[in-house]
Design a protein around this motif. Structure first.
Motif, PDB file in Angstrom:
ATOM      1  N   GLU A  25     -16.765 -27.486  -9.820  1.00 22.40           N
ATOM      2  CA  GLU A  25     -16.624 -26.450  -8.795  1.00 22.40           C
ATOM      3  C   GLU A  25     -15.612 -25.375  -9.171  1.00 22.40           C
ATOM      4  O   GLU A  25     -15.541 -24.338  -8.510  1.00 22.40           O
ATOM      5  N   ILE A  69     -18.504 -17.489  -4.197  1.00 24.93           N
ATOM      6  CA  ILE A  69     -18.600 -16.997  -5.583  1.00 24.93           C
ATOM      7  C   ILE A  69     -17.754 -15.743  -5.758  1.00 24.93           C
ATOM      8  O   ILE A  69     -17.021 -15.600  -6.749  1.00 24.93           O
ATOM      9  N   GLU A 129     -26.799 -22.362  -9.098  1.00 21.59           N
ATOM     10  CA  GLU A 129     -27.545 -23.071  -8.050  1.00 21.59           C
ATOM     11  C   GLU A 129     -28.285 -22.090  -7.147  1.00 21.59           C
ATOM     12  O   GLU A 129     -29.444 -22.315  -6.791  1.00 21.59           O
ATOM     13  N   THR A 139     -21.178 -22.346 -11.538  1.00 20.84           N
ATOM     14  CA  THR A 139     -21.864 -23.485 -10.927  1.00 20.84           C
ATOM     15  C   THR A 139     -22.632 -23.061  -9.677  1.00 20.84           C
ATOM     16  O   THR A 139     -23.842 -23.300  -9.552  1.00 20.84           O
ATOM     17  N   ASP A 140     -21.941 -22.414  -8.754  1.00 18.03           N
ATOM     18  CA  ASP A 140     -22.601 -21.977  -7.510  1.00 18.03           C
ATOM     19  C   ASP A 140     -23.616 -20.871  -7.776  1.00 18.03           C
ATOM     20  O   ASP A 140     -24.675 -20.812  -7.141  1.00 18.03           O
ATOM     21  N   ASP A 158     -23.528 -17.316   1.530  1.00 18.65           N
ATOM     22  CA  ASP A 158     -23.661 -18.082   0.283  1.00 18.65           C
ATOM     23  C   ASP A 158     -22.896 -17.413  -0.859  1.00 18.65           C
ATOM     24  O   ASP A 158     -22.489 -18.077  -1.814  1.00 18.65           O
TER      25      ASP A 158
END
Length: 265
Positions: A210, A239, A219, A215-216, A235
């Motif tokens: 994380e 980030i 995804e 990573t985010d 969302d």
């Protein structure tokens, strides 16, 4: 800033075309093609299409080929982007032009932005070639939301750029490129979920992953490509905040490292 970015972009493009016009690009394309072929043969002949139910539960899809090919192609893209942005200043140091750069009044952020944009065109070409091989091997994107994909691409590019900035500071401080960059690329390949769902990892490694904005971003982008997931502003907030932290750390540490190098040499 824009004049510096444009001048840096043109200079780097001319330098690359004269020094190694195709070898570097061809190397990345071969790596990506090799990944696609290994994925295809492993899926068809080794596991014979037998995917665990947990994979579909974790990813929201049973299309293993598309999942792995997208992850591999984006991993290749992120390595290419981060490596060239991060190596910009240490390359200047090795070529003996860093002192002139530090003394010039040009925008440092513009310098890195020009480096990133020049590298972006080459990385997109490499990504496009690899995706063509991926489509031939079974890559399918039947349901995706175009606007969400664009937002996901923006978040992914921003994540690569900010991580490249901070990686460049570590390189300049340690005077090393090979060990530092490869250590980071191994960690991101393992922890960010490029080749398999992160739920397979132990809890400690999932938490460690994380710390990377990649990573985010990965995804979100893969979810919008494969399952048509809609990316909302909420969302993006984690980030953007993490990228802001990376940029602040890179600018703060970069100034201190450059000052110490200038005083020493």
């Amino acid at each position: 800033m824009w004049h510096t970015a444009l001048a840096t972009m043109v200079r780097n493009q001319r330098s690359n075309l004269r020094a190694y016009p195709w070898t570097f690009t061809l190397g990345h394309i071969i790596d990506g093609t090799y990944l696609v072929l290994v994925t295809y043969f492993s899926y068809v002949y080794l596991i014979q299409g037998d995917i665990q139910s947990r994979f579909a539960a974790y990813t929201g899809t049973s299309d293993y080929m598309t999942y792995v090919i997208i992850g591999g192609a984006l991993n290749l893209f992120s390595v290419s982007m981060m490596m060239n942005v991060s190596r910009a200043l240490i390359t200047e140091w090795r070529e003996g032009t860093l002192e002139a750069l530090l003394l010039s009044p040009s925008s440092r952020f513009g310098y890195f932005a020009g480096t990133a944009v020049q590298q972006l065109f080459r990385s997109l070409f490499e990504l496009g070639v690899v995706l063509i091989f991926g489509i031939a091997a079974g890559l399918r994107l039947p349901d995706f939301d175009p606007w969400s994909v664009l937002i996901g691409v923006f978040a992914y590019l921003l994540s690569c750029f900010t991580m490249g900035l901070l990686l460049g500071c570590v390189m300049l401080y340690s005077r090393d490129t090979y060990f530092v960059q490869n250590t980071l690329f191994v960690l991101t390949a393992l922890l960010c979920g490029f080749q398999f769902p992160r739920e397979y990892l132990p809890e400690a490694l999932r938490i460690a992953g994380e710390v990377f904005p990649l990573t985010d971003a990965l995804e979100l982008l893969r979810g919008s490509l494969m399952t048509g997931g809609v990316i909302r502003l909420s969302d993006l907030v984690p980030i953007l905040l993490m990228c802001a932290v990376y940029i602040a750390l890179a600018l703060w540490s970069g100034r201190r490292i450059e000052r110490s190098m200038f005083e020493r040499y």
